[in-house]
Design an enzyme around this catalytic site. Structure first.
Site, PDB file in Angstrom:
ATOM      1  CD  GLU A 155      -1.347  -2.788  -5.811  1.00  0.00           C
ATOM      2  OE1 GLU A 155      -0.812  -1.749  -5.376  1.00  0.00           O
ATOM      3  OE2 GLU A 155      -2.019  -3.557  -5.107  1.00  0.00           O
ATOM      4  CD  GLU A 185      -4.918  -7.435  -2.364  1.00  0.00           C
ATOM      5  OE1 GLU A 185      -4.207  -6.945  -1.488  1.00  0.00           O
ATOM      6  OE2 GLU A 185      -5.787  -6.803  -2.966  1.00  0.00           O
TER       7      GLU A 185
END
Length: 370
Positions: free
Chosen positions: A194, A199
């Site tokens: 991933e 974020e």
């Protein structure tokens, strides 16, 4: 249609593990086939004496624009994006249901608005790609939002992925710009990897960083890789970043990764702040003989990945840091995306090498080995 760059060797595509798949990425990975929701890993460890790069670097002219969405139309382009629809909680105990409503995702004034709203909503209880997905088995959560992905529509291997966005503010918000593998060549999350381009959690809330001073507020963004074995044998490594005086919810900023064979670099506003290399990541899987082996070369980040854009509310990361929980006055939050652009390196489209935008201030993340 997929970008026709180098393809994964066919012998690897036979690897298939029906293990739980989740992810950080503002709300979990895909294809969850477990009745339990694995927890989100805690965020990357903080430096005790943070060093945040500040040098702006010039992007190479050898990056060739391959695909883009400028969000100039009146509706979200369904040839580029599909909506996930569930009240699964992302495997992280998040508090939003993802919908395909214009209340939660809409084009306005040339930008994509992903809107989280405080409202009770009922929807499917598991992730869309789970074999257990059933619209009649439901869950009810106190927020709604949207998660868009390009899976099955657009995916890439290697290149520069660039997203210009204005992030939401508030304790409990968790926006994410990230990538997941399309075919899970090496097995369940996170053995197939991933890539978290950006974020952020709880922007504007009181900072609980170990080095924060009284009155400091949260302004950091994070760039992270998840890899290793399938959950729970997964690991992660990453780096947080802030610009002095910059509040990511006040203006648009450009978040990017440059991804080439064996190396991934992270950028905010053309500041190269972190690098990870294949010396610091790995993938392990169980072969046909039942033996756990380490994948060769640069796995798992040598396969096709697609893009995700979402805004989660709460969850095991956001609710356990800064001011804790979800601000009770949070009734609406927005992540506004001005554009998404994907470039390929014209020097070498197979490996992505030759177009590196590098700063000597960037932090080399050590990563992990099995």
């Amino acid at each position: 249609m997929r970008n026709q760059l180098a393809r994964i060797p066919s012998r690897l595509t036979a690897i298939a593990l029906t293990l739980a798949i989740t992810g950080c990425g503002g709300g979990g990975g895909e294809n969850d086939s477990s009745n339990s929701n694995p927890p989100t890993p805690t965020p990357p460890p903080e430096p005790t004496q943070p060093v945040f790069p500040a040098k702006v670097v010039t992007k190479s002219n050898d990056w060739q624009l391959l695909w883009q969405d400028e969000f100039d139309g009146t509706e979200i382009n369904t040839e580029y994006w599909q909506f996930e629809q569930n009240c699964w909680g992302g495997g992280n105990n998040e508090k939003q249901c993802y919908t395909n409503r214009t209340d939660n995702a809409v084009i306005e004034q040339g930008s994509l608005h992903i809107i989280a709203r405080k409202e009770t909503f009922t929807g499917p209880a598991v992730q869309d790609d789970s074999p257990d997905y059933n619209e009649n088995i439901t869950n009810t959560l106190p927020y709604t939002s949207a998660r868009l992905r390009s899976k099955g529509l657009k995916d890439w291997r290697y290149g520069r992925i660039e997203v210009r966005a204005k992030l939401p503010q508030g304790q409990g918000t968790w926006p994410a710009i990230w990538m997941l593998p399309t075919d899970y060549v090496y097995g369940g999350w996170a053995a197939s990897g991933e890539i978290d381009i950006m974020e952020a959690v709880n922007l504007g809330a009181a900072s609980d960083a170990s080095w924060a001073q009284s009155g400091d507020i949260e302004t950091r963004v994070h760039g992270t890789l998840h890899y290793g074995g399938s959950w729970p044998n997964n690991v992660y490594s990453g780096q947080d970043f802030l610009q002095d005086g910059v509040k990511p919810w006040e203006n648009f900023h450009t978040y990017a990764v440059e991804w080439q064979e064996g190396e991934i670099r992270w950028y905010m506003d053309d500041i190269h702040y972190a690098t990870q290399t294949s010396d610091g990541w790995y993938s392990q899987y169980t072969n046909d003989s039942g033996v756990v082996v380490i994948a060769e070369d640069t796995a798992p980040f040598n396969q096709d990945f697609h893009l995700l854009l979402n805004l989660a509310i709460g969850g095991s990361w956001a609710e356990n840091v800064n001011e804790k929980g979800i601000d009770s006055s949070l009734t609406e939050a927005k992540m506004i995306v001005d554009y998404v652009r994907v470039y390929q390196c014209s020097k070498d489209i197979v490996t992505g090498k030759g177009c590196e935008t590098v700063s000597d201030e960037a932090i080399l993340v050590e990563g992990k080995q099995p």
